[in-house]
Design an enzyme around this catalytic site. Structure first.
Site, mmCIF file in Angstrom:
data_model
loop_
_atom_site.group_PDB
_atom_site.id
_atom_site.type_symbol
_atom_site.label_atom_id
_atom_site.label_comp_id
_atom_site.label_asym_id
_atom_site.label_seq_id
_atom_site.Cartn_x
_atom_site.Cartn_y
_atom_site.Cartn_z
ATOM 1 N N HIS A 1 -33.174 47.108 9.659
ATOM 2 C CA HIS A 1 -34.506 46.735 10.144
ATOM 3 C C HIS A 1 -34.581 47.116 11.616
ATOM 4 O O HIS A 1 -33.586 47.041 12.337
ATOM 5 C CB HIS A 1 -34.765 45.235 9.984
ATOM 6 C CG HIS A 1 -34.814 44.798 8.569
ATOM 7 N ND1 HIS A 1 -35.951 44.909 7.800
ATOM 8 C CD2 HIS A 1 -33.856 44.292 7.765
ATOM 9 C CE1 HIS A 1 -35.703 44.469 6.585
ATOM 10 N NE2 HIS A 1 -34.430 44.090 6.535
ATOM 11 N N ALA B 1 -7.232 41.823 10.349
ATOM 12 C CA ALA B 1 -8.056 40.997 9.474
ATOM 13 C C ALA B 1 -9.083 40.208 10.275
ATOM 14 O O ALA B 1 -8.804 39.737 11.379
ATOM 15 C CB ALA B 1 -7.170 40.049 8.676
ATOM 16 N N LYS C 1 -11.356 44.685 19.867
ATOM 17 C CA LYS C 1 -10.870 45.320 21.089
ATOM 18 C C LYS C 1 -9.451 45.808 20.816
ATOM 19 O O LYS C 1 -8.827 45.401 19.827
ATOM 20 C CB LYS C 1 -10.902 44.369 22.279
ATOM 21 C CG LYS C 1 -10.012 43.160 22.089
ATOM 22 C CD LYS C 1 -10.122 42.213 23.263
ATOM 23 C CE LYS C 1 -9.213 41.017 23.006
ATOM 24 N NZ LYS C 1 -9.295 40.048 24.051
#
Length: 186
Positions: A115, A160, A180
């Site tokens: 969107h 993870a 990061k």
């Protein structure tokens, strides 16, 4: 019991196959759990691409969802790509997953916001989808989200639970929300 389980999964995969509507598939893949492929774009598979892991979470109650949404959308899987359960890739432009990539369970990859972010145009599709590239030999952990415009360099490990919002070089370990660099690989 093994025969009952095999019959169950045969019918489960058959059932989910009715939800697929993409007729621009190229190549073949191995499905240990159902795979739904939708959209008007091209979805291509290299050799030895597999979806689903039997002894892993979400095996019994999920499926893989792949959507090349527009006629110009492209999703490419390289060779020797192994994807765990509950995977999704939705493209309005292009998603490339190169060779020898491992993907943990519950991974989502998108190349669009879907969107427009401008409040006046919120009901219009994203005017600026951006390609996602997962380079060779990347290992993506469980519960990872990869967003538009991201390139993940060769040999990189994605921890993870990461949310990847920007590109990263090769040979690093990344993690966090937003992701990061945690360390460098030798």
């Amino acid at each position: 019991m093994k025969i009952v389980t095999s019959v169950f999964f045969f019918f489960k995969k058959l059932h989910y196959s009715f939800y697929s509507n993409n007729n621009r598939k190229k190549g073949k893949y191995k499905a240990h759990q159902p795979v739904v492929i939708r959209g008007k774009g091209v979805v291509s598979f290299g050799k030895q691409v597999s979806f689903g892991v039997i002894n892993s979470p979400y095996y019994y109650n999920t499926y893989a969802y792949i959507e090349a949404r527009t006629e110009n959308s492209i999703i490419e899987f390289g060779e020797n790509v192994n994807i765990n359960n509950s995977f999704s890739a939705v493209s309005e432009r292009k998603i490339v997953i190169k060779n020898n990539v491992l993907v943990g369970f519950n991974c989502a990859i998108t190349d669009s916001n879907f969107h427009d972010l401008n409040p006046k145009n919120r009901k219009i599709t994203d005017p600026n989808p951006a390609e996602v590239r997962i380079e060779d030999n990347v290992f993506i952990g469980n519960n990872v989200t990869i967003l538009k415009g991201v390139t993940i360099g060769k040999n990189t490990v994605v921890a993870a639970g990461s949310i990847v919002t920007k590109s990263f070089p090769e040979n690093v370990v990344i993690g966090g929300s937003p992701a990061k660099i945690i360390s460098h690989l030798d």
